[in-house]
Write a protein that holds these residues in place. Sequence first.
Motif, PDB file in Angstrom:
ATOM      1  N   PRO A  23       0.823  -1.215   0.000  1.00  0.00           N
ATOM      2  CA  PRO A  23       0.000   0.000   0.000  1.00  0.00           C
ATOM      3  C   PRO A  23       0.859   1.267   0.000  1.00  0.00           C
ATOM      4  CG  PRO A  23      -0.061  -1.049   2.150  1.00  0.00           C
ATOM      5  CD  PRO A  23       0.714  -1.961   1.246  1.00  0.00           C
ATOM      6  N   GLU A  25      -0.499   4.096   1.095  1.00  0.00           N
ATOM      7  CA  GLU A  25      -1.044   4.867   2.215  1.00  0.00           C
ATOM      8  C   GLU A  25      -1.413   3.909   3.348  1.00  0.00           C
ATOM      9  OE1 GLU A  25      -4.491   6.786   0.626  1.00  0.00           O
ATOM     10  OE2 GLU A  25      -3.335   8.013  -0.759  1.00  0.00           O
ATOM     11  N   VAL A  26      -1.001   4.257   4.559  1.00  0.00           N
ATOM     12  CA  VAL A  26      -1.367   3.498   5.750  1.00  0.00           C
ATOM     13  C   VAL A  26      -1.932   4.488   6.752  1.00  0.00           C
ATOM     14  CG1 VAL A  26      -0.541   2.042   7.632  1.00  0.00           C
ATOM     15  CG2 VAL A  26       0.416   1.766   5.343  1.00  0.00           C
ATOM     16  N   GLU A  44      -1.826   9.565   9.304  1.00  0.00           N
ATOM     17  CA  GLU A  44      -1.792   9.150   7.909  1.00  0.00           C
ATOM     18  C   GLU A  44      -0.349   9.112   7.427  1.00  0.00           C
ATOM     19  OE1 GLU A  44      -4.330  11.920   5.875  1.00  0.00           O
ATOM     20  OE2 GLU A  44      -6.072  11.362   7.070  1.00  0.00           O
ATOM     21  N   PHE A 141      -9.706  -1.450   3.324  1.00  0.00           N
ATOM     22  CA  PHE A 141      -8.708  -1.592   2.275  1.00  0.00           C
ATOM     23  C   PHE A 141      -9.182  -0.823   1.048  1.00  0.00           C
ATOM     24  CE2 PHE A 141      -8.781  -5.404   4.893  1.00  0.00           C
ATOM     25  CZ  PHE A 141      -7.461  -5.460   5.309  1.00  0.00           C
ATOM     26  N   ARG A 176      -4.490   1.586  -0.168  1.00  0.00           N
ATOM     27  CA  ARG A 176      -4.613   2.119   1.183  1.00  0.00           C
ATOM     28  C   ARG A 176      -5.028   1.027   2.146  1.00  0.00           C
ATOM     29  NH1 ARG A 176      -8.720   6.970   2.440  1.00  0.00           N
ATOM     30  NH2 ARG A 176      -7.201   8.088   1.203  1.00  0.00           N
ATOM     31  N   VAL A 177      -4.426   1.049   3.329  1.00  0.00           N
ATOM     32  CA  VAL A 177      -4.831   0.179   4.427  1.00  0.00           C
ATOM     33  C   VAL A 177      -5.132   1.082   5.613  1.00  0.00           C
ATOM     34  CG1 VAL A 177      -4.115  -1.622   6.032  1.00  0.00           C
ATOM     35  CG2 VAL A 177      -3.456  -1.773   3.630  1.00  0.00           C
ATOM     36  N   GLU A 178      -6.321   0.929   6.193  1.00  0.00           N
ATOM     37  CA  GLU A 178      -6.729   1.716   7.355  1.00  0.00           C
ATOM     38  C   GLU A 178      -7.059   0.778   8.503  1.00  0.00           C
ATOM     39  OE1 GLU A 178     -10.005   4.341   6.529  1.00  0.00           O
ATOM     40  OE2 GLU A 178      -9.208   4.862   4.563  1.00  0.00           O
TER      41      GLU A 178
END
Length: 188
Positions: A23, A25-26, A44, A141, A176-178
């Motif tokens: 990713p 962005e995490v 972020e 995700f 992205r993974v959040e």
Amino acid sequence: MEGTSNGEEPASFEERYSVNLMPSEVFLKFRKEIQGFRVGVNLELYNSPLNDYHAKLVLKPLAFERKWKLIYEPLYQDVQLVSKKIPITKFLNLQVGVGHSFSLHATGWKWKLTSCLGGDGMSRIRNKTSLGLCPGVDFRFGWRADFVLPEFTGGVGTDEPLFNMNSGRLEASLDRVEAIFTHTEGEQ
């Protein structure tokens, strides 16, 4: 693979299909629900194209018909009031916002028209998938897939071959993974 009528060799499987699971962005999001509002701290981390870091404080109403959220970035001394995404069509959304930069002493507004479809010469699907691990812990995700569908052609009595196949192209990535941690009023 593609016909070789133009003298080019067909592309290899690895050139036509790629999946990137790293990713760019995490996000870590910590949320507290208090009297009809959600207060959050977002950390972020961005690693592409530049390594960057943003910390945000977020306030938004919990009501289903909520129309806005307030975002403050203490490192950049920016505050923004942003609308929720307003559906224009089934696949098209509009979002507007007004903001002020205390460090630049400037106020402005911006708008964003977004879609889960479209790309540069390719078809694109962008989506978010959520996974609830346990109460108060969710993972989201953000992924995308750029693709050209396979194409089959042919002809009889022409200079084209009887059967020709273009196997298409796929470039998929996990963008992205959040990790989202939520504490509601009823929890201890």
